[in-house]
Design a protein around this motif. Structure first.
Motif, PDB file in Angstrom:
ATOM      1  N   LEU A   1      24.843  77.452  13.780  1.00 17.37           N
ATOM      2  CA  LEU A   1      23.821  76.578  14.346  1.00 17.37           C
ATOM      3  C   LEU A   1      24.019  76.317  15.831  1.00 17.37           C
ATOM      4  CD1 LEU A   1      21.503  75.082  12.703  1.00 17.37           C
ATOM      5  CD2 LEU A   1      22.804  73.002  13.123  1.00 17.37           C
TER       6      LEU A   1
ATOM      7  N   LEU B   1      17.669  72.618  12.000  1.00 17.18           N
ATOM      8  CA  LEU B   1      18.021  71.263  11.597  1.00 17.18           C
ATOM      9  C   LEU B   1      16.965  70.666  10.676  1.00 17.18           C
ATOM     10  CD1 LEU B   1      19.365  69.897  15.007  1.00 17.18           C
ATOM     11  CD2 LEU B   1      20.710  70.227  12.924  1.00 17.18           C
TER      12      LEU B   1
ATOM     13  N   VAL C   1      24.087  70.004  20.223  1.00 14.37           N
ATOM     14  CA  VAL C   1      23.366  69.802  18.964  1.00 14.37           C
ATOM     15  C   VAL C   1      23.239  68.314  18.663  1.00 14.37           C
ATOM     16  CG1 VAL C   1      23.361  70.289  16.490  1.00 14.37           C
ATOM     17  CG2 VAL C   1      24.163  72.025  18.100  1.00 14.37           C
TER      18      VAL C   1
ATOM     19  N   ILE D   1      19.889  65.993  17.982  1.00 14.25           N
ATOM     20  CA  ILE D   1      19.752  65.127  16.810  1.00 14.25           C
ATOM     21  C   ILE D   1      19.408  63.707  17.240  1.00 14.25           C
ATOM     22  CG2 ILE D   1      21.043  64.033  14.928  1.00 14.25           C
ATOM     23  CD1 ILE D   1      22.580  66.695  14.649  1.00 14.25           C
TER      24      ILE D   1
ATOM     25  N   ILE E   1      20.752  63.615  10.061  1.00 15.65           N
ATOM     26  CA  ILE E   1      21.709  64.639   9.649  1.00 15.65           C
ATOM     27  C   ILE E   1      22.941  64.530  10.543  1.00 15.65           C
ATOM     28  CG2 ILE E   1      20.885  66.499  11.176  1.00 15.65           C
ATOM     29  CD1 ILE E   1      21.165  68.345   8.610  1.00 15.65           C
TER      30      ILE E   1
ATOM     31  N   VAL F   1      26.574  66.433  12.074  1.00 17.37           N
ATOM     32  CA  VAL F   1      27.198  67.721  12.353  1.00 17.37           C
ATOM     33  C   VAL F   1      28.676  67.537  12.685  1.00 17.37           C
ATOM     34  CG1 VAL F   1      25.102  68.929  13.057  1.00 17.37           C
ATOM     35  CG2 VAL F   1      26.371  67.592  14.756  1.00 17.37           C
TER      36      VAL F   1
END
Length: 246
Positions: A8, A26, A62, A66, A73, A75
């Protein structure tokens, strides 16, 4: 659900190359019911070198996506490390990383032949307190042809992870048959997406577990989901009996 293997991170390997591609993945993971993702870029595999500090830096990108998009979510860092003879030394100097600094370390075998040193490296990891998780053994030709080689590693204390696309049949009937047989024979302990792109290599965990339910029974999929949670929580995974050697 927990996903312990995917690609990812942006612009580090053969995964996404833009923010839009990361966001698509995502959103797809969220729609699948995935709550936590271990980000595991290729490391020590051909031209791909993604040391721990790079993983942590790219993970922040990332995380910002988000936060900016208010996505529900989480990570966490990791690597998919191609087996090599310096894994322990690289762990000790912080070049390698386990899954979120846990005892679990994702180790990839070559897709063709196993290297002569693979048993020695797995032994070293176990002796050093790590639990190797063998990534997609169904896609290693030598292991697929002789499941005993995987059973030997599992009976030593290693775990194994099958790719969702193998179980669903999206990678072909042969890989599906091999993957399901490995699950049935207690050679597989966790299912992961190995997602790369939302369209070409998407998250398919939900479909994989539905396939396992239909082909083998819900007790298998529930155990595999529970194992993923245990890996995430850095708790011991209790193997259900001894891996069957054919």
């Amino acid at each position: 659900m927990i996903d312990i293997h995917n690609h990812l991170l942006m612009n580090v390997d053969d995964g996404p190359v833009s923010e839009d591609e990361v966001l698509n993945l995502l959103h797809q993971a969220i729609d699948q019911g995935i709550t936590n993702i271990m980000l595991t870029p290729h490391h020590h595999a051909g031209s791909y070198m993604t040391p721990k500090d790079t993983v942590l830096e790219k993970l922040e990108e990332v995380q910002k996506l988000i936060d900016d998009n208010e996505l529900d979510i989480n990570v966490h860092h990791g690597q998919e490390i191609r087996i090599n003879e310096t894994i322990i030394a690289d762990l000790n100097r912080g070049f390698n990383t386990s899954l979120n600094d846990s005892q679990y370390i994702l180790v990839e075998m070559p897709f063709t032949e196993l290297p002569p040193f693979y048993n020695k490296v797995i032994d070293e990891l176990l002796e050093d307190g790590y639990t190797p998780v063998i990534a997609h053994p169904e896609r290693c030709a030598e292991i697929a042809a002789d499941h005993d080689k995987l059973a030997e590693l599992v009976n030593k204390g290693a775990l194994a992870q099958v790719t969702a696309g193998s179980i669903t049949g999206d990678f072909g009937e042969d890989l599906q048959e091999t993957g399901l047989e490995m699950v049935k024979n207690n050679l597989i302990h966790v299912v992961a997406s190995d997602a790369h792109h939302a369209e070409v290599r998407p998250f398919m965990l939900r479909k994989a577990f539905e396939t396992i339910d239909e082909e083998l029974g819900e007790e298998y999929s529930e155990r595999l989901k529970d194992n993923a949670q245990k890996i995430f929580a850095d708790e011991p995974v209790l193997v259900d009996g001894t891996a069957r050697i054919r």
